[in-house]
Design a protein around this motif. Structure first.
Motif, short mmCIF file in Angstrom:
data_model
loop_
_atom_site.label_atom_id
_atom_site.label_comp_id
_atom_site.label_asym_id
_atom_site.label_seq_id
_atom_site.Cartn_x
_atom_site.Cartn_y
_atom_site.Cartn_z
N GLU A 96 7.47 -7.06 -4.47
CA GLU A 96 5.88 -6.92 -4.65
C GLU A 96 5.42 -7.73 -5.78
N HIS B 283 0.87 -1.30 0.01
CA HIS B 283 -0.04 0.11 0.03
C HIS B 283 0.92 1.31 -0.13
N SER B 284 2.14 1.11 0.10
CA SER B 284 3.04 2.24 0.01
C SER B 284 4.42 1.73 -0.31
N VAL C 257 0.17 4.15 -13.70
CA VAL C 257 -0.98 3.38 -13.24
C VAL C 257 -1.86 3.36 -14.47
N PRO D 270 -3.14 -2.17 -7.58
CA PRO D 270 -2.05 -0.84 -7.49
C PRO D 270 -0.73 -1.54 -7.21
N SER D 271 0.36 -0.96 -7.88
CA SER D 271 1.88 -1.23 -7.47
C SER D 271 2.46 0.03 -7.29
N PHE D 272 3.71 -0.43 -6.50
CA PHE D 272 4.36 0.94 -5.97
C PHE D 272 6.08 0.63 -6.39
N ASP E 91 0.20 5.95 0.35
CA ASP E 91 0.75 7.08 -0.43
C ASP E 91 0.99 6.79 -1.76
N PRO E 92 0.48 7.68 -2.96
CA PRO E 92 0.26 7.08 -4.25
C PRO E 92 1.75 7.05 -4.85
N LYS F 106 5.27 6.34 -6.36
CA LYS F 106 5.95 5.23 -6.87
C LYS F 106 7.34 5.36 -6.63
N LYS G 272 -4.15 2.75 -0.95
CA LYS G 272 -3.03 3.47 -1.01
C LYS G 272 -2.81 4.50 -0.09
#
Length: 899
Positions: free
Chosen positions: A276, A264-265, A299, A291-293, A338-339, A341, A336
């Motif tokens: 991840e 999530h961050s 995205v 979602p991936s970081f 924090d969005p 990446k 999320k």
């Protein structure tokens, strides 16, 4: 120059040269930063660019030309000959686009109480992984079965942390013996469907971390962190557990992968997360994205309305016998914190290259140590060891069998019993191999011989009777009830021609399967003869299929491109069992009024390139009643009635449909009624006092029909033991006790508090003096055993050796499962929890008729310790404790006090 002087100078020169060489090596060593402490790994890391290191810490999409439909893919670094990795789901088995063998369910493996069986099952999993080109096996599942309402509890090794640890380690050893990485899951506190679990530190260490601790000691390659929050912090970003416990306390050197979508961050990497998954979004965006970081890809936009098409439920959906599900809430998916990446994080210093290097180093360490850079990496799909695996699966199914009740020795069935015995229920004719597809192999239908056929074959009696009671294949909807535009038949479009088909029945068995990759639609009208509840069966193979009724989506197969895994439809995808001719079977119920109803069936390609089979069957209310009545009549006319009952996941603690009613009615007309259960969790048995025998066969895998037959016929004496407490009521369990709503998955504020502490499972029943229906560790045999001569010896390693003599006092050779329990100390330190008694050792031994065996079981020091919250370390108790030995947690004839 004399020879002695010459030798002295030569030696001096050699020493000087050696010093220069050593200095050069030292300088080289200094140029390679120590990251893992492994020279080869650290040298490779020093040669990698930042972008290459990032490649090793997030998943991506495999080339569609070679993609095997597995759960995840990690790209390699060709420049440095670092191979890519494929990750495939279980447990148990291996799930890719190539069908693989269905193995005994995890709970069944636990019920064997056999370390060898567990290791052999790991061996099968590893062999299947190797054959199917998989590098990382996402199993075993070592969370604790603390809550029967937890939707994935069936995948565990039961309720006891020690049993779970021992069996989990054995499976890890079996998997990794085949040069396949085992990834043990889910770390940690993932034992409830709630989003946030609260666990005190002693309980966390002693119960929930314990299986991971054991696996680390067994050199497990990797660990998967879980979806839930633990004490308000996401498990995959929890520094206390990921670094403080896992790295600093346990000394884990391998890598930690996120569960799919559990990141999530980007700063989770700072907490100790290394990889991840699934990582980079699919550029084709097959209907949804996570979602991936850790990657640099933008995205993707959300899918367009209807992008998911007419896909069905990826886990099979509900079936007519089951109550309709409440719906999937989605949990923490998509959250999320924090969005940001990875590129932004590296730029602003949130994440440093050192963080990336450390994570990549852990992944690379395992790649190197598994020999994947030295010729042991394999992505080719090669023949599976079907026969060798089948022997292990069948033996495991037999060893897992738990004889719960056997009044009057109704089992095993004698040869003269077979002249007047009837087997009742759909899972008597078809083995309930896998229960529910979940994230596991769904089996090879061609190997799934049902108990009925197996009993006929083994006994030589071809006249053993059968009554289906609940026909899961049904019959093809008659042509006279199908029409289009007022004319007979359904109108077919697509596939190169417009046609009219009298019925929808295109199968290999009928000799009229459609060509591979046929995309066809049938439209028309179903004329229902009378009002009632109809069960409609959409059956398919070699394709995906969907059904609309009165213009609304009604049913669809559950496999789809970009779905859970596999990308092809397999026969056990959507029902308890396939059709009798091995088609996938989507079964739905609906109340229909008499008259005309619009109907539309469509197919879509599933990449299998197999002949397209599609059939539309049903099960009318009249036929259901007729089959039910026929089963009662058959039971009444037989000397012995053996009823096969099944569950999947719903209802919790109950048998689906009218199975309880059926058993009650059969027991009322036949005093010699036996019930064979195919479940993976305890269920209420309201009829238990009215039947003579109850046999739990779990979900026994593809060879389970043979295993069941061998137990029923007495070819094998049952010796499995319950890895869970079988309560009388759901309310008797700690997590579902109505006096403690904070423990349940419906706890207030979405915060499930494990306030029962270390008293999970049988420990709770002991603490509260609750009488279970069947105790943890319970299991009968076709013989009897006598325990004597208990001796307890203290060892230098801090543990105990517990020795006991066991005599087979009956007339049948059989396995026995002696169990050692350690009682609470006579003096308990303030603030410390102890169970009344806890499993500390066990064994499984074969004892011949009249034979006595001396069995020694080792109690590890850890089983005599507690985790001190105050001192943050393991402490051994010095007070008196009782060592008890026997055949279950409530059958302990031998006791001895120790200091």
């Amino acid at each position: 120059m004399d020879s002695s002087t010459k030798k002295m100078l030569q030696r001096a020169g050699a020493l000087a040269a050696g010093a220069v060489l050593m200095a050069g090596l030292a300088a080289m060593a200094q140029s390679v930063p120590v990251v893992t402490g492994d020279a080869r790994v650290d040298k490779l890391l020093s040669q990698m660019t930042l972008e290459e290191k990032l490649t090793l810490i997030h998943g991506t999409q495999e080339d569609p030309k070679v993609y095997q439909g597995q759960a995840g893919y990690l790209a390699g670094i060709p420049r440095l000959k670092i191979p890519s990795l494929r990750f495939a789901d279980g447990p148990p088995g291996v799930l890719t686009r190539v069908p693989s063998q269905g193995e005994t369910a995890t709970m069944g493996v636990a019920a064997t109480f056999s370390v060898k069986d567990a290791e052999d099952n790991g061996l099968v999993i590893g062999r299947e992984d190797r054959a199917l080109g998989i590098d990382v096996s996402l199993q075993p599942f070592v969370n604790i079965d603390r809550d029967l309402e937890f939707g994935r509890g069936y995948n565990t090794f039961g309720e006891d942390p020690y049993l779970t640890s021992v069996m989990g380690v054995a499976e890890v050893k079996g998997i990794q013996s085949q040069h396949v990485m085992a990834q043990i899951k889910h770390y940690v506190g993932y034992d409830s469907d709630n989003e946030n679990t609260y666990i005190d530190d002693q309980t966390l260490h002693e119960v929930y971390v314990a299986p991971f601790d054991a696996a680390v000691k067994a050199d497990v390659s990797s660990i998967m962190c879980s979806y839930n929050k633990l004490n308000d912090v996401f498990a995959c970003g929890n520094k206390d557990t990921m670094t403080g416990i896992l790295r600093d306390e346990l000394g884990f050197k391998g890598f930690v992968t996120s569960d799919w979508g559990a990141v999530h961050s980007v700063d989770f990497i700072k907490a100790g997360l290394d990889m991840e998954m699934p990582g980079e979004p699919d550029p084709n965006n097959h209907g949804f994205s996570i979602p991936s970081f850790f990657d640099s890809r933008p995205v993707p936009p959300p899918p367009a309305p209807g992008a998911m098409g007419d896909i069905g439920d990826m886990f099979g959906g509900h079936i007519p016998e089951e109550p309709k599900p409440a719906g999937f809430g989605g949990g923490n998916w998509g959250v999320k914190l924090d969005p940001k990446k990875m590129p932004e994080a590296l730029k602003d210093g949130t994440v440093t290259e050192a963080d990336v290097t450390r994570a990549a180093g852990r992944v690379l360490y395992e790649i190197v140590h598994f020999g994947y850079m030295d010729g042991l990496h394999k992505h080719e799909v090669t023949p599976q060891a079907i026969e060798a695996n089948a022997k292990i699966i069948e033996k495991t199914g037999e060893d897992a069998a738990v004889l719960l009740k056997n009044e009057g020795n109704v089992l095993p069935l004698k040869s003269n019993d077979l002249e007047s015995v009837v087997l009742i229920g759909p899972t008597a004719a078809q083995v309930d191999s896998i229960g529910i597809n979940g994230e596991r192999s769904v089996g090879l239908p061609q190997r799934q011989v049902g108990p009925l056929a197996a009993m006929r074959k083994i006994s030589g009696n071809a006249d053993i009777q059968f009554a289906v009671a609940d026909d899961m294949t049904g019959t093809t909807i008659p042509a006279n009830l199908l029409s289009h535009d007022g004319k007979p038949g359904l109108a077919r479009s697509g596939g190169g021609a417009e046609k009219v088909d009298p019925q929808l029945n295109f199968t290999t068995k009928a000799g009229n399967a459609l060509p591979p990759n046929s995309t066809v639609t049938w439209k028309g009208t179903l004329n229902v003869p009378k009002d009632g509840e109809y069960w409609i069966y959409l059956q398919a193979m070699g394709t995906n299929a969907s059904l609309k009724l009165d213009g609304k989506k009604f049913a669809a197969t559950g496999a789809f491109q970009g779905g859970v895994h596999g990308d092809i439809l397999q026969a056990n995808q959507d029902n308890v069992v396939p059709t009798t001719d091995n088609l996938d079977n989507v079964r739905r119920s609906i109340e229909l009024k008499a008259g005309e109803h619009a109907i539309e069936i469509s197919t879509s390609s599933d990449t299998s390139n197999a002949p397209v089979q599609v059939r539309l069957n049903w099960y009318t209310p009249e036929q259901r009643q007729s089959d039910h009545d026929a089963a009662i009549a058959a039971a009444k006319n037989a000397k012995t009635a053996v009823v096969f009952a099944w569950t999947r996941l719903s209802p919790v603690f109950g048998l689906p449909g009218d199975q309880n009613k059926l058993i009650e009615e059969i027991a009322a007309v036949n005093p010699n009624t036996v019930v064979v259960l195919n479940t993976s969790q305890p269920v209420a048995l309201p009829w238990v006092d009215k039947v003579k025998g109850v046999l739990e066969m779990w979900w026994p895998g593809d060879e389970g029909g043979w295993a069941t037959a061998n137990i029923l016929l007495g070819k094998t004496s049952p010796a499995g033991r319950l890895p869970v407490t079988w309560g009388k009521r759901l309310e008797d369990y700690a997590a579902t006790d109505p006096k403690h709503p904070e423990r349940s998955k419906r706890a207030p504020d979405k915060k499930t508090i494990y306030s029962e502490g270390v008293n999970v499972g049988y420990r709770w029943f002991d603490k509260e003096n609750i009488e279970p229906l069947f105790a943890f560790g319970h299991g009968l045999s076709y013989t009897t055993f006598e325990y004597s001569d208990l001796k307890v010896g203290k060892l230098q390693d801090g543990g105990l050796d517990v020795t006991v003599k066991i005599k087979n006092t009956g007339s049948v050779a059989s396995d026995e499962v002696p169990q050692v329990y350690i009682g609470a100390p006579s003096q308990i330190p303030e603030g410390v929890q102890f169970a009344t008694r806890a499993l500390a050792a066990f064994d499984r031994v074969h004892i011949g008729t009249g034979q006595t065996k001396t069995v020694t079981m080792h109690v590890p020091e850890r089983q005599l310790q507690y985790w001190s919250i105050k001192n943050k370390k393991w402490v051994t108790v010095t007070a008196k404790r009782t060592v008890s030995v026997g055949g279950s947690s409530r059958n302990l004839p031998l006791k001895q006090e120790i200091n």
